[in-house]
Enzyme design. Structure first.
Site, PDB file in Angstrom:
ATOM      1  N   ILE A  82      -1.921 -36.760 -48.383  1.00  0.00           N
ATOM      2  CA  ILE A  82      -2.389 -37.869 -47.804  1.00  0.00           C
ATOM      3  C   ILE A  82      -3.676 -38.232 -48.733  1.00  0.00           C
ATOM      4  O   ILE A  82      -4.232 -37.553 -49.008  1.00  0.00           O
ATOM      5  CB  ILE A  82      -3.056 -37.610 -46.457  1.00  0.00           C
ATOM      6  CG1 ILE A  82      -1.960 -37.175 -45.423  1.00  0.00           C
ATOM      7  CG2 ILE A  82      -3.960 -38.830 -45.817  1.00  0.00           C
ATOM      8  CD1 ILE A  82      -2.382 -36.823 -44.111  1.00  0.00           C
ATOM      9  N   HIS A  83      -3.449 -39.388 -49.449  1.00  0.00           N
ATOM     10  CA  HIS A  83      -4.698 -39.852 -50.171  1.00  0.00           C
ATOM     11  C   HIS A  83      -5.831 -40.222 -49.593  1.00  0.00           C
ATOM     12  O   HIS A  83      -5.759 -40.935 -48.671  1.00  0.00           O
ATOM     13  CB  HIS A  83      -4.262 -40.916 -51.129  1.00  0.00           C
ATOM     14  CG  HIS A  83      -5.061 -41.416 -52.102  1.00  0.00           C
ATOM     15  ND1 HIS A  83      -5.742 -40.618 -53.283  1.00  0.00           N
ATOM     16  CD2 HIS A  83      -6.004 -42.400 -52.301  1.00  0.00           C
ATOM     17  CE1 HIS A  83      -6.436 -41.340 -54.004  1.00  0.00           C
ATOM     18  NE2 HIS A  83      -6.813 -42.372 -53.434  1.00  0.00           N
ATOM     19  N   PRO A  84      -7.147 -39.845 -49.846  1.00  0.00           N
ATOM     20  CA  PRO A  84      -7.522 -38.798 -50.816  1.00  0.00           C
ATOM     21  C   PRO A  84      -8.080 -37.609 -50.464  1.00  0.00           C
ATOM     22  O   PRO A  84      -9.129 -37.187 -50.902  1.00  0.00           O
ATOM     23  CB  PRO A  84      -8.599 -39.608 -51.581  1.00  0.00           C
ATOM     24  CG  PRO A  84      -9.456 -40.413 -50.475  1.00  0.00           C
ATOM     25  CD  PRO A  84      -8.380 -40.541 -49.369  1.00  0.00           C
ATOM     26  N   THR A  85      -7.309 -37.014 -49.742  1.00  0.00           N
ATOM     27  CA  THR A  85      -7.643 -35.634 -48.959  1.00  0.00           C
ATOM     28  C   THR A  85      -7.512 -34.579 -49.743  1.00  0.00           C
ATOM     29  O   THR A  85      -6.694 -34.678 -50.741  1.00  0.00           O
ATOM     30  CB  THR A  85      -7.159 -35.263 -47.750  1.00  0.00           C
ATOM     31  OG1 THR A  85      -5.583 -35.170 -47.911  1.00  0.00           O
ATOM     32  CG2 THR A  85      -7.243 -36.405 -46.778  1.00  0.00           C
TER      33      THR A  85
END
Length: 344
Positions: free
Chosen positions: A339-342
């Site tokens: 999952i961006h930007p995790t």
């Protein structure tokens, strides 16, 4: 506990005693911090005392290389106190040492001092009675002295099993730790007497595992369940300024249990977005992200251990804990789209 298997003797603070008849007895008294056997140890505080001080701790020496030691030193440094950690050998014993070095390095860059391979030998008050003079051996083996306002001991914990009459009841105690020997169902060597949490030998010293063990025991005693609590694959987090979370084996444990030739270790360094933004705006040292994945080469690259230092490490690792308990492999990890930007 009394020699009578059905009686527990309760002694109250006012000295009053009461004999309580019971069918089952659960011992969950936990533990307390250890003190050092050196002159002046009574002048020190422990992690149990730090939040009840009536004054700011000032210049503080934290003795010990445990996670409690580093957690206390981390938040004291961030509160603006001059903080030093003194340890006789390695930091975070029992945890992956690559990750330990990352944590210590980040703490050092943020202002915490480290006296490694040093051992306190005595503590006394100065002439004014205001500060504590700490004598210690340095890595060269000679004696040094430095003054502090507060000395906090974080050199381990011991179970509160003294004065419970366990030996008189015939309960088997581990010779070195004085913890109660239990089986997978939390049963001691005496029928009807159980132990959970830090007081039970071989159990993780973590609050969630004690809670889970108590719930499982109550369901077996008063419900229809028969399964023991599963203590394997428990994730844990060290809440240092650079959080460190892990599940499974460290690299050192994987080599010991499976052989160096049978494991593969994958590494990933990255710059978490939120840390990079803080650095660009404030000039502070940004937290580094580091992931280490240890797999078994002869078992379909099954993950033996997963380790992460970075923001929100505990939140991140909790999700991976489910996958780990389901037998996660390296392919499962590498083929999962992030999952961006995790950081996760």
């Amino acid at each position: 506990l009394c020699s009578d298997p059905d009686i527990v003797l309760a002694r109250y603070a006012d000295g009053k005693e009461e004999r309580i008849r019971t069918q089952n007895t659960l011992i969950a008294v936990g533990g307390r911090p250890k003190l050092l056997d050196i002159p002046g140890a009574h002048l020190c505080i422990t992690s149990d005392d730090i939040f009840s001080l009536r004054r700011p701790p000032g210049k503080t020496l934290v003795v010990g290389g445990s996670y409690v030691s580093l957690e206390c030193a981390g938040f004291l440094t961030h509160l603006g106190f001059d903080t030093t950690v003194m340890a006789r050998s390695i930091y975070l014993r029992g945890f992956d040492q690559d990750m330990s070095r990352e944590v210590v390095s980040q703490m050092g860059s943020n202002g915490t001092r480290f006296f490694t391979a040093c051992r306190p030998t005595g503590i006394q008050r100065d002439q004014d009675g205001q500060r504590l003079l700490v004598n210690f051996t340095n890595p060269e083996g000679s004696e040094d002295t430095e003054d502090f306002d507060t000395v906090l001991l974080a050199v381990g914990r011991e179970p509160c099993t003294l004065n419970l009459g366990l030996e008189e009841r015939g309960i088997t105690i581990h010779d070195k730790t004085r913890k109660i020997i239990v089986d997978e169902y939390e049963r001691s060597s005496v029928e009807g007497v159980y132990a959970i949490g830090d007081v039970a030998y071989g159990r993780p010293e973590l609050t969630p595992t004690a809670i889970a063990g108590g719930r499982a025991l109550s369901r077996r005693l008063f419900g229809d369940e028969t399964r023991p609590c599963d203590y394997k694959g428990v994730a844990t987090t060290i809440f240092t300024p650079l959080e460190y979370s892990c599940i499974g084996l460290s690299e050192e444990e994987a080599v010991r249990d499976h052989g160096e030739e049978n494991i593969e270790v994958y590494h990933s360094y990255f710059a978490p977005l939120e840390s990079s933004m803080v650095q660009s705006m404030s000039g502070e040292t940004a937290d580094k992200g580091y992931v280490k994945c240890i797999v078994n080469k002869v078992d379909n690259l099954r993950v033996l251990g997963l380790h992460y230092t970075g923001p929100h490490a505990g939140e991140v690792m909790q999700g991976f804990a489910v996958a780990y308990k389901m037998g996660m492999t390296y392919s499962d990890l590498s083929e999962t789209i992030g999952i961006h930007p995790t950081s996760a």
